[in-house]
Scaffold this active site. Structure first.
Site, short mmCIF file in Angstrom:
data_model
loop_
_atom_site.label_atom_id
_atom_site.label_comp_id
_atom_site.label_asym_id
_atom_site.label_seq_id
_atom_site.Cartn_x
_atom_site.Cartn_y
_atom_site.Cartn_z
N HIS A 36 -67.70 16.17 43.06
CA HIS A 36 -67.41 17.64 44.10
C HIS A 36 -68.76 17.11 44.61
CE1 HIS A 36 -64.03 18.76 41.25
NE2 HIS A 36 -63.36 18.07 42.12
N LYS A 60 -51.55 24.55 38.19
CA LYS A 60 -52.06 24.29 37.33
C LYS A 60 -52.72 25.18 36.44
CE LYS A 60 -53.60 20.29 39.67
NZ LYS A 60 -54.53 19.62 39.88
O1 PNS Z 1 -58.25 19.28 43.84
P1 PNS Z 1 -56.38 18.81 43.88
O2 PNS Z 1 -55.67 19.87 42.51
O3 PNS Z 1 -56.35 17.62 43.57
O4 PNS Z 1 -56.18 19.43 44.90
C1 PNS Z 1 -55.08 19.68 45.62
C2 PNS Z 1 -54.89 20.33 46.91
C3 PNS Z 1 -55.08 21.40 47.13
C4 PNS Z 1 -55.42 19.63 48.00
C5 PNS Z 1 -53.13 20.14 47.32
O5 PNS Z 1 -52.00 20.14 46.67
C6 PNS Z 1 -52.90 20.77 48.64
O6 PNS Z 1 -53.47 20.48 49.46
N1 PNS Z 1 -51.87 21.76 48.08
C7 PNS Z 1 -52.37 23.06 49.74
C8 PNS Z 1 -49.90 23.20 49.67
C9 PNS Z 1 -50.22 21.98 50.93
O7 PNS Z 1 -50.45 21.61 52.04
N2 PNS Z 1 -49.56 20.91 49.65
C10 PNS Z 1 -48.67 19.83 51.07
C11 PNS Z 1 -50.14 18.31 51.05
S1 PNS Z 1 -49.57 17.29 51.42
#
Ligand code: PNS
Length: 182
Positions: A36, A60
């Protein structure tokens, strides 16, 4: 026409401000790994600011609270003024709007990331057609890294001290003593 005088910038032109290019780098960051960190720094080569957006209500069941994840990330980048860190909840597109940007930064490590990333990018575009997702690849030797693997290996007694920033490693040891790591 065209003399030296007309080439001089008018006071009005001098006032025109180029908008800051802000990329939002969203994730769970539970915890932040060197992969990251590498991606954020690559983002800084392209954008004026990288805003690390730490997801609050991740499904999670995170090891670290959102406050801990935000604080650790701020500490990691404390000497890098282009990097900002905020928590977010709800839809990413709403967060982007609130932050007045339309750029999402994500990492693509391996081919298996592609499907999930592609779905997210297209869903975000559907929710807001102005949103653009930019993918960067981390350093090769970090391309297998994930927060999930780091936690698993650490919990089982493996040494992850070179895979995460040192302050993250210290927090991991406090949160999840594995009896072996020093
Ligand atoms: O590190 P991760 O868990 O892969 O990140 C995932 C993340 C935070 C980018 C994704 O879950 C997200 O954007 N969540 C916010 C809710 C949302 O907008 N969901 C629709 C996205 S398609």
């Amino acid at each position: 026409p065209g003399g030296a005088k007309s080439r001089r910038r008018s006071p009005k032109a001098a006032r025109i401000r180029v908008p800051m290019r802000i990329a939002v780098y969203p994730g769970s960051f539970d915890p932040m790994t060197n992969g990251h960190v590498d991606l954020v720094r690559r983002g800084c080569h392209i954008f004026d600011r990288v805003l690390v957006a730490v997801l609050c209500n991740t499904e999670k069941a995170p090891l670290f609270t959102v406050e801990e994840r935000v604080q650790m990330t701020r500490d990691v980048f404390r000497r890098e003024p282009k990097v900002k860190v905020k928590a977010f909840s709800g839809l990413l597109v709403d967060f982007l709007r609130a932050e007045k940007t339309n750029i999402v930064l994500r990492g693509l490590r391996v081919v298996s990331d592609f499907e999930y990333e592609f779905q997210m990018a297209l869903m975000n575009r559907r929710l807001d057609p102005e949103v653009e997702t930019v993918f960067l690849t981390p350093k090769e030797e970090l391309s297998y890294l994930s927060s999930r693997l780091v936690k698993e290996v650490h919990r089982l007694g493996g040494n992850v001290s070179e895979l995460v920033p040192s302050l993250v490693y210290r927090s991991l040891q406090k949160k999840l003593p594995n009896g072996k790591a020093t």
